[in-house]
Design a protein around this motif. Structure first.
Motif, PDB file in Angstrom:
ATOM      1  N   THR B  48      13.785  61.425  53.764  1.00  0.00           N
ATOM      2  CA  THR B  48      14.753  60.507  54.364  1.00  0.00           C
ATOM      3  C   THR B  48      14.470  59.077  53.926  1.00  0.00           C
ATOM      4  O   THR B  48      15.401  58.305  53.635  1.00  0.00           O
ATOM      5  N   ASP B 160      21.842  63.549  53.758  1.00  0.00           N
ATOM      6  CA  ASP B 160      20.577  63.840  54.436  1.00  0.00           C
ATOM      7  C   ASP B 160      20.778  65.024  55.372  1.00  0.00           C
ATOM      8  O   ASP B 160      21.301  64.871  56.466  1.00  0.00           O
ATOM      9  N   GLU B 161      20.365  66.192  54.909  1.00  0.00           N
ATOM     10  CA  GLU B 161      20.523  67.434  55.680  1.00  0.00           C
ATOM     11  C   GLU B 161      21.925  67.539  56.269  1.00  0.00           C
ATOM     12  O   GLU B 161      22.090  67.691  57.478  1.00  0.00           O
TER      13      GLU B 161
END
Ligand code: ADP
Ligand code: MG
Lengths: 421, 268
Positions: B48, B160-161
C-alpha cells in the motif's frame, strides 16, 4: 400512591387482554424468528400499547379530577359535599352536660353558599350551623350561641358520643373533627381521592382555558403571539448559531491554527449549560429580544461548531484521496466531498441544538420576559392558574416534539445517505 | 519518455515512540505503457505504501517516481485510484459518481455523457444509473469505482486490493471485467492483491514483495492475463504452468510469513 398501583394494574391487565384478544396474524419475517428476546431489531413498538398508554393517562387524569369527560362511575371518590352533621356534648359549671347538633354545609369553593337554617333545639347547648369549602377546613365556635359560654367553663367533652380533648380528633362519616389546643372544634370534610382543581384541573378545564386564551389572549398577547415569540427567538438564535458555528467547525476541522485557537474555547463552553448563562445575558443585554437571541445563539453555536468539526473529521480519507486522484481541486473537494460528507453530522447537531434552544428559551422566559410560552406559565403559576400552567406545558411539549419531527423529515429528505457509508 | 518508472524508492516511517519502520527499501521498477502488473506479498510488506507513493499521497524519503518524463509530486488525474471500498460518494447517484472526474475538470455533459454511459454499459450498470450508490451490492459498487476511474481517462490505474471485500463468485466475474477493461482501454494497471490466483490471472507481470524492509523479492512474466482476455478464467486456471506457479509463490509467501512469526516470537 393509589394512582401508581392503578397505573401498573392497567399496564399489566391491558397487556394480557390485548395478548389474548388481539390475534396478531402477522406473517412477516420477524414473526418467524424464534429468538426475539435480546434481538433488538425484533422489538418494534406495539401501537396498541401506545394508544392504550395515552388513553390511560387521560383516563386517570379525568378520573382523579372528577372530569365530565370521564363517565361518572369511573370517577375516583370525590370530596364530600352537602350538609354534614355531628353532635357534640358540652359541659359547663353548675349544669348537667348537654348535647347539640352541628350542621355544616360543605360547598364547592368558588360557588355561593348559604348557612343552613337549623332549629335551636332544647337544652342549654343550642344547635349550630356553618359552612366549610370542600378540601378546606374550618374552626366552628359551637359555644358562641350556647347559654353558657367559655367564661362559665364551657367545655366540649365528646363528639358523636366519642370523648374528645384538645389535640385529639374524632372521625365521622363526613370527615374529621379535631379540637384545637384552646378547645375549639375544627371540621375537615372528607377529601376523597380526587385532586383539587388548584393542584390538577380536569382536562376539560385545560381545554376550555386553551379556547379562552386562544381567542382572548393572556397578559396583553394572544396565545399565538406567546408561542410565536418563543419560536421566533429559537429560530433566529439557532440560525445565527449555525451561521457562525458551522464555518467555525469546518475551520477547526481543516486548519491546525483554527483548531488550536478555538479548541480551548469550545471545549470550555461546551459543558457550560446555556441556562447558567441566563443571569449574565440579562445583566449584559437586559430581558428584551437581544438578550434571548444572544443566549440561544450561544446555546446553538458550540453544538453546531462541534457537529461540523466532527463532520469534517469523519470524512473517510479514501474519499478525499479518490477525489484528488480524479483531479478535484481543494475547493471542489470542500464543496463536493467534505461538505456533503459532514451533512449527516450537522443535521444530528441541528436536531440537538434545536432541542436545547427550545428548552433554553422556555427557561429564559420563566426567568424574565414580557411575552413567550415560558412567561405565560410563570405568570399563571403566580396566580395559581394551574390550568394555564398545564396547558402551557402541553403546548411546549407539542411544539418541541413538532420541531424534532420536522428536523427528522428534513434530514430524511436532504441526507438520505446518513448512516449508509 | 512514456511509461512509469519507480527509481530507488525508500520509505521510512518515524513513529512517535522513537522507533522507525522501513516500509520500503530501494525499490526500482519500470512499467511500460499498457502493462498490467500485479503485486503480491505478506501483510505489512509495503504494498500500500508503494501504491500511495505512486499515487502521490505520500512523498518517499528517498528516490522518485517518474511518469511520462515528469516527476510525481502529488495526486493527479493522470493516475487514477481504485480502493478496496468506501471511496464512492454516497451523496451522488451512480452516474454522478462516474462522471465526477470530467465534471471537476469543468467539462460539459455533451463532452462526457456518451463516454460515461458507454462505461456504465461495459460494467453492466446501465439500469442503475439513477440509483444511490448505497443501494448497490459490494460488487456493483466496485464496478462503479472502476467506471469512475476510467471515465477520468487516467494514464495509469492503481488498484489497492480492489476485489478484496467481494465474495468468491463476484470476485471471479470482476477479474474477467478487469481483464476486459485492460484490453479495451490499453491502460497501465498496477493491482495489489492478497490472492495468489488473482495475481497470476491478472498480472502480465507479477511482483512478489518481501517485508522488513519492504523490497522486491521476485518478479515473474506470465502468459495468463493475455490468455484470460479471450478465455474463461476457469480454463486458464487449468493451465499446467498455473498450478506450478501458484504452488511456488504460495510456498514463497508461506516461508516469509513463517519468518515474520518466528521473529515476532523471538522478540516477545
Ligand atoms: N502512516 C504510517 N505510519 C507508520 N507506519 C506505517 C504507516 N503506513 C504504513 N506503515 C507501516 O509500513 C509497513 C508497510 O505497510 P503497508 O504498505 O500498509 O503494507 P501492506 O499494504 O503490504 O500490507 C507496515 O509495517 C506498516 O505498519
Ligand atoms: Mg495494504
Amino acid at each position: 400512591m393509589i394512582v401508581f398501583v392503578l397505573y401498573a394494574a392497567i399496564f399489566v391487565a391491558s397487556f394480557f387482554i390485548v395478548k389474548f384478544v388481539v390475534q396478531t396474524a402477522s406473517t412477516d419475517y420477524t414473526s418467524l424468528k424464534t429468538v426475539t428476546f435480546g434481538d433488538e431489531s425484533a422489538v418494534t413498538p406495539n401501537r396498541i400499547a401506545s394508544v392504550i398508554s395515552v388513553l390511560t393517562i387521560f383516563l386517570l387524569w379525568g378520573a382523579f379530577t372528577g372530569s365530565s369527560m370521564v363517565p361518572g362511575f369511573l370517577h375516583a371518590p370525590g370530596p364530600f359535599k352537602g350538609d354534614a352533621t355531628f353532635t357534640y356534648t358540652a359541659e359547663a359549671e353548675g349544669v348537667d352536660p348537654d348535647d347539640a347538633t352541628v350542621t355544616v354545609r360543605v360547598f364547592e369553593v368558588g360557588t355561593e353558599v348559604d348557612v343552613p337554617v337549623v332549629e335551636p333545639g332544647d337544652g342549654w347547648a343550642l344547635n349550630d350551623a356553618d359552612t366549610v369549602g370542600a378540601w378546606r377546613s374550618g374552626l366552628i365556635r359551637v359555644d358562641k350561641n350556647d347559654a353558657f359560654g367559655r367564661s362559665e367553663g364551657h367545655k366540649i367533652v365528646a363528639v358523636n358520643g366519642q370523648p374528645i380533648a384538645p389535640g385529639q380528633s374524632v372521625q365521622t362519616e363526613f370527615g374529621r373533627i379535631g379540637m384545637s389546643p384552646k378547645g375549639t372544634l375544627n371540621f375537615e370534610p372528607a377529601k376523597g381521592w380526587q385532586m383539587e382543581p388548584i393542584w390538577l384541573p380536569p382536562p376539560e378545564a385545560v381545554i376550555s382555558r386553551l379556547g379562552e386564551i386562544a381567542s382572548d389572549g393572556y397578559r396583553d398577547s394572544t396565545l399565538w403571539e406567546h408561542l410565536g415569540y418563543s419560536l421566533f427567538r429559537v429560530i433566529v438564535g439557532f440560525f445565527f448559531g449555525a451561521l457562525v458555528g458551522i464555518p467555525l467547525g469546518y475551520a477547526m476541522g481543516l486548519s491546525n491554527w483554527f483548531r488550536g485557537w478555538f479548541d480551548p474555547i469550545v471545549e470550555f463552553m461546551r459543558p457550560v449549560p446555556p441556562l447558567a448563562l441566563i443571569p449574565l445575558v440579562i445583566i449584559w443585554a437586559g430581558i428584551g429580544e437581544t438578550g434571548k437571541i444572544i443566549l440561544l445563539f450561544l446555546a446553538a453555536l458550540w453544538i453546531m461548531a462541534i457537529a461540523a468539526r466532527a463532520g469534517v473529521s469523519g470524512v473517510n480519507i479514501t474519499k478525499v484521496h479518490a477525489a484528488y486522484s480524479l483531479g478535484a481541486s481543494k475547493f471542489q473537494i470542500m464543496r463536493h466531498v467534505i461538505v456533503p460528507n459532514s451533512l449527516p453530522e450537522i443535521f444530528t447537531g441541528a436536531r440537538v441544538a434545536m432541542g436545547v434552544c427550545w428548552g433554553t428559551v422556555v427557561a429564559a422566559e420563566l426567568v424574565a420576559a414580557e411575552k413567550g410560552a415560558g412567561m405565560m406559565i410563570m405568570v399563571a403559576s403566580k396566580f395559581q392558574l394551574t390550568d394555564i400552567v398545564i396547558m402551557g406545558i402541553i403546548l411546549i411539549g407539542i411544539i418541541g416534539f413538532g420541531i424534532d419531527i420536522l428536523m427528522r423529515i428534513a434530514e430524511k429528505r436532504l441526507v438520505p445517505w446518513k448512516g449508509r457509508s | 519518455m512514456s511509461g512509469l518508472s519507480i527509481e530507488n524508492l525508500s520509505m521510512r516511517f518515524d513513529l512517535p515512540n522513537g522507533t522507525s519502520v522501513q516500509a520500503l527499501k530501494d525499490v526500482s521498477l519500470d512499467i511500460a505503457e499498457g502493462e498490467i502488473m500485479s503485486v503480491l506479498g505478506p501483510s505489512g510488506c509495503g504494498k500500500t505504501t508503494l501504491l500511495n507513493i505512486v499515487a502521490g499521497f505520500l512523498a518517499p524519503t528517498e528516490g522518485q517516481v517518474v511518469l511520462n518524463g515528469h516527476r510525481v509530486t502529488g495526486p493527479d488525474a493522470e493516475r487514477g485510484m481504485v480502493f478496496q471500498q468506501g471511496a464512492l460518494f454516497e451523496w451522488m447517484d451512480v452516474r454522478s459518481n462516474v462522471s465526477f472526474g470530467p465534471r471537476m475538470a469543468g467539462k460539459s455533459e455533451a463532452q462526457w455523457g456518451q463516454n460515461v454511459d458507454h462505461l456504465l454499459d461495459v460494467v453492466g450498470l446501465r439500469d442503475f444509473k439513477e440509483k444511490a450508490v448505497f443501494e448497490l451490492s459490494g460488487g456493483m459498487q466496485q464496478r462503479v469505482a472502476l467506471a469512475r476511474c476510467l471515465a477520468n481517462e487516467p494514464d495509469v490505474i492503481l488498484m489497492d486490493e480492489p476485489l478484496g471485500a467481494l465474495d468468491a463468485l463476484t470476485r471471479e466475474k470482476m477479474q474477467s471485467l478487469v481483464l476486459k477493461l485492460w484490453k479495451e482501454t490499453g491502460k497501465t494497471i498496477i493491482l495489489i492483491t492478497h490472492s495468489v490466483e488473482e495475481a497470476l490471472l491478472l498480472g502480465e507481470r507479477l511482483l512478489v514483495m518481501a517485508p522488513r524492509p519492504g523490497r522486491i523479492h521476485k518478479e515473474y512474466h506470465l502468459p495468463f492475463a493475455d490468455l484470460g482476455v479471450n478465455a474463461d478464467l476457469r480454463e486458464v486456471k487449468k493451465h499446467p504452468e498455473f498450478a506450478e506457479r501458484r504452488e511456488e509463490i504460495l510456498g514463497m509467501i508461506w516461508d516469509m510469513e513463517e519468518e515474520i512469526m518466528g521473529r515476532a516470537e523471538a522478540t516477545s
